[in-house]
Motif scaffolding. Structure first.
Motif, PDB file in Angstrom:
ATOM      1  N   PRO A  27       0.830  -1.213   0.000  1.00  0.00           N
ATOM      2  CA  PRO A  27       0.000   0.000   0.000  1.00  0.00           C
ATOM      3  C   PRO A  27       0.862   1.259   0.000  1.00  0.00           C
ATOM      4  N   MET A  28       0.331   2.325  -0.547  1.00  0.00           N
ATOM      5  CA  MET A  28       1.068   3.593  -0.602  1.00  0.00           C
ATOM      6  C   MET A  28       1.484   4.065   0.787  1.00  0.00           C
ATOM      7  N   SER A  29       0.666   3.775   1.782  1.00  0.00           N
ATOM      8  CA  SER A  29       1.005   4.188   3.155  1.00  0.00           C
ATOM      9  C   SER A  29       2.299   3.533   3.625  1.00  0.00           C
ATOM     10  N   TRP A  30       2.571   2.321   3.156  1.00  0.00           N
ATOM     11  CA  TRP A  30       3.819   1.641   3.523  1.00  0.00           C
ATOM     12  C   TRP A  30       5.014   2.423   2.990  1.00  0.00           C
ATOM     13  N   PHE A  31       4.932   2.919   1.763  1.00  0.00           N
ATOM     14  CA  PHE A  31       6.055   3.654   1.162  1.00  0.00           C
ATOM     15  C   PHE A  31       6.325   4.953   1.909  1.00  0.00           C
ATOM     16  N   ILE A  32       5.271   5.611   2.314  1.00  0.00           N
ATOM     17  CA  ILE A  32       5.438   6.860   3.063  1.00  0.00           C
ATOM     18  C   ILE A  32       6.148   6.578   4.392  1.00  0.00           C
ATOM     19  N   LYS A  33       5.744   5.509   5.049  1.00  0.00           N
ATOM     20  CA  LYS A  33       6.309   5.148   6.350  1.00  0.00           C
ATOM     21  C   LYS A  33       7.717   4.566   6.223  1.00  0.00           C
ATOM     22  N   ASN A  34       8.026   3.936   5.088  1.00  0.00           N
ATOM     23  CA  ASN A  34       9.292   3.221   4.902  1.00  0.00           C
ATOM     24  C   ASN A  34      10.040   3.733   3.671  1.00  0.00           C
ATOM     25  N   LYS A  35      10.071   5.034   3.513  1.00  0.00           N
ATOM     26  CA  LYS A  35      10.639   5.669   2.328  1.00  0.00           C
ATOM     27  C   LYS A  35      12.081   5.225   2.062  1.00  0.00           C
ATOM     28  N   ASP A  36      12.934   5.227   3.075  1.00  0.00           N
ATOM     29  CA  ASP A  36      14.344   4.872   2.867  1.00  0.00           C
ATOM     30  C   ASP A  36      14.504   3.430   2.398  1.00  0.00           C
ATOM     31  N   GLU A  37      13.743   2.534   2.995  1.00  0.00           N
ATOM     32  CA  GLU A  37      13.795   1.128   2.590  1.00  0.00           C
ATOM     33  C   GLU A  37      13.352   0.984   1.133  1.00  0.00           C
ATOM     34  N   PHE A  38      12.304   1.693   0.783  1.00  0.00           N
ATOM     35  CA  PHE A  38      11.805   1.651  -0.595  1.00  0.00           C
ATOM     36  C   PHE A  38      12.834   2.198  -1.583  1.00  0.00           C
ATOM     37  N   ILE A  39      13.396   3.358  -1.281  1.00  0.00           N
ATOM     38  CA  ILE A  39      14.376   3.968  -2.191  1.00  0.00           C
ATOM     39  C   ILE A  39      15.609   3.071  -2.319  1.00  0.00           C
ATOM     40  N   ASP A  40      16.078   2.499  -1.225  1.00  0.00           N
ATOM     41  CA  ASP A  40      17.224   1.582  -1.287  1.00  0.00           C
ATOM     42  C   ASP A  40      16.916   0.385  -2.186  1.00  0.00           C
ATOM     43  N   ALA A  41      15.742  -0.186  -2.034  1.00  0.00           N
ATOM     44  CA  ALA A  41      15.352  -1.337  -2.856  1.00  0.00           C
ATOM     45  C   ALA A  41      15.189  -0.931  -4.317  1.00  0.00           C
ATOM     46  N   LEU A  42      14.626   0.234  -4.550  1.00  0.00           N
ATOM     47  CA  LEU A  42      14.450   0.725  -5.920  1.00  0.00           C
ATOM     48  C   LEU A  42      15.807   0.978  -6.581  1.00  0.00           C
ATOM     49  N   MET A  43      16.746   1.525  -5.826  1.00  0.00           N
ATOM     50  CA  MET A  43      18.098   1.738  -6.356  1.00  0.00           C
ATOM     51  C   MET A  43      18.771   0.403  -6.678  1.00  0.00           C
ATOM     52  N   ASN A  44      18.591  -0.581  -5.805  1.00  0.00           N
ATOM     53  CA  ASN A  44      19.159  -1.908  -6.053  1.00  0.00           C
ATOM     54  C   ASN A  44      18.558  -2.511  -7.313  1.00  0.00           C
ATOM     55  N   LEU A  45      17.252  -2.387  -7.451  1.00  0.00           N
ATOM     56  CA  LEU A  45      16.561  -2.899  -8.635  1.00  0.00           C
ATOM     57  C   LEU A  45      17.044  -2.185  -9.898  1.00  0.00           C
ATOM     58  N   SER A  46      17.177  -0.886  -9.828  1.00  0.00           N
ATOM     59  CA  SER A  46      17.652  -0.098 -10.966  1.00  0.00           C
ATOM     60  C   SER A  46      19.062  -0.509 -11.371  1.00  0.00           C
TER      61      SER A  46
END
Length: 119
Positions: free
Chosen positions: A33-52
């Motif tokens: 859910p979008m609320s998870w990304f707001i609460k866990n922004k750093d984890e999301f960005i780190d994972a997105l960078m790894n994926l990229s």
């Protein structure tokens, strides 16, 4: 809800994910859910960078079959949605996943041409 969903997925993986793990990570991300990304922004960005990095520098895009293009097209649209709904800057990653921006059609044509030339 387990707050380290993406970290837990990535913790025992190599620096560059296998292509199948790229697809799994996309599946995990897009179901949160979008609320998870707001609460866990750093984890999301780190994972997105790894994926990229895995998809570009790690050459995961070379394994992308034409049938998977829709997955990455949808992921790019989803990144736009995340950006719009959460304010998390995700637009800079779109070119790393967009089959057109990566030139995959041209790449595939050249591969086919080379394969036919070798016969």
């Amino acid at each position: 809800m387990n707050e380290n969903i993406l970290y837990n997925f990535l913790k025992n993986k190599p620096s560059f994910l296998d292509y199948d793990d790229e697809l799994k990570l996309i599946g995990i991300m897009t179901k949160l859910p979008m609320s998870w990304f707001i609460k866990n922004k750093d984890e999301f960005i780190d994972a997105l960078m790894n994926l990229s990095d895995s998809h570009t520098i790690g050459s995961g895009f070379l394994f992308q079959d034409e049938n998977d293009d829709i997955i990455f097209d949808n992921f790019c649209e989803w990144l736009k949605e995340v950006n719009n709904k959460t304010g998390i800057p995700t637009l800079m990653y779109i070119d790393d996943f967009d089959p057109k921006e990566l030139g995959l059609d041209e790449f595939r044509k050249n591969i086919r041409k080379d394969e036919n030339t070798d016969k």
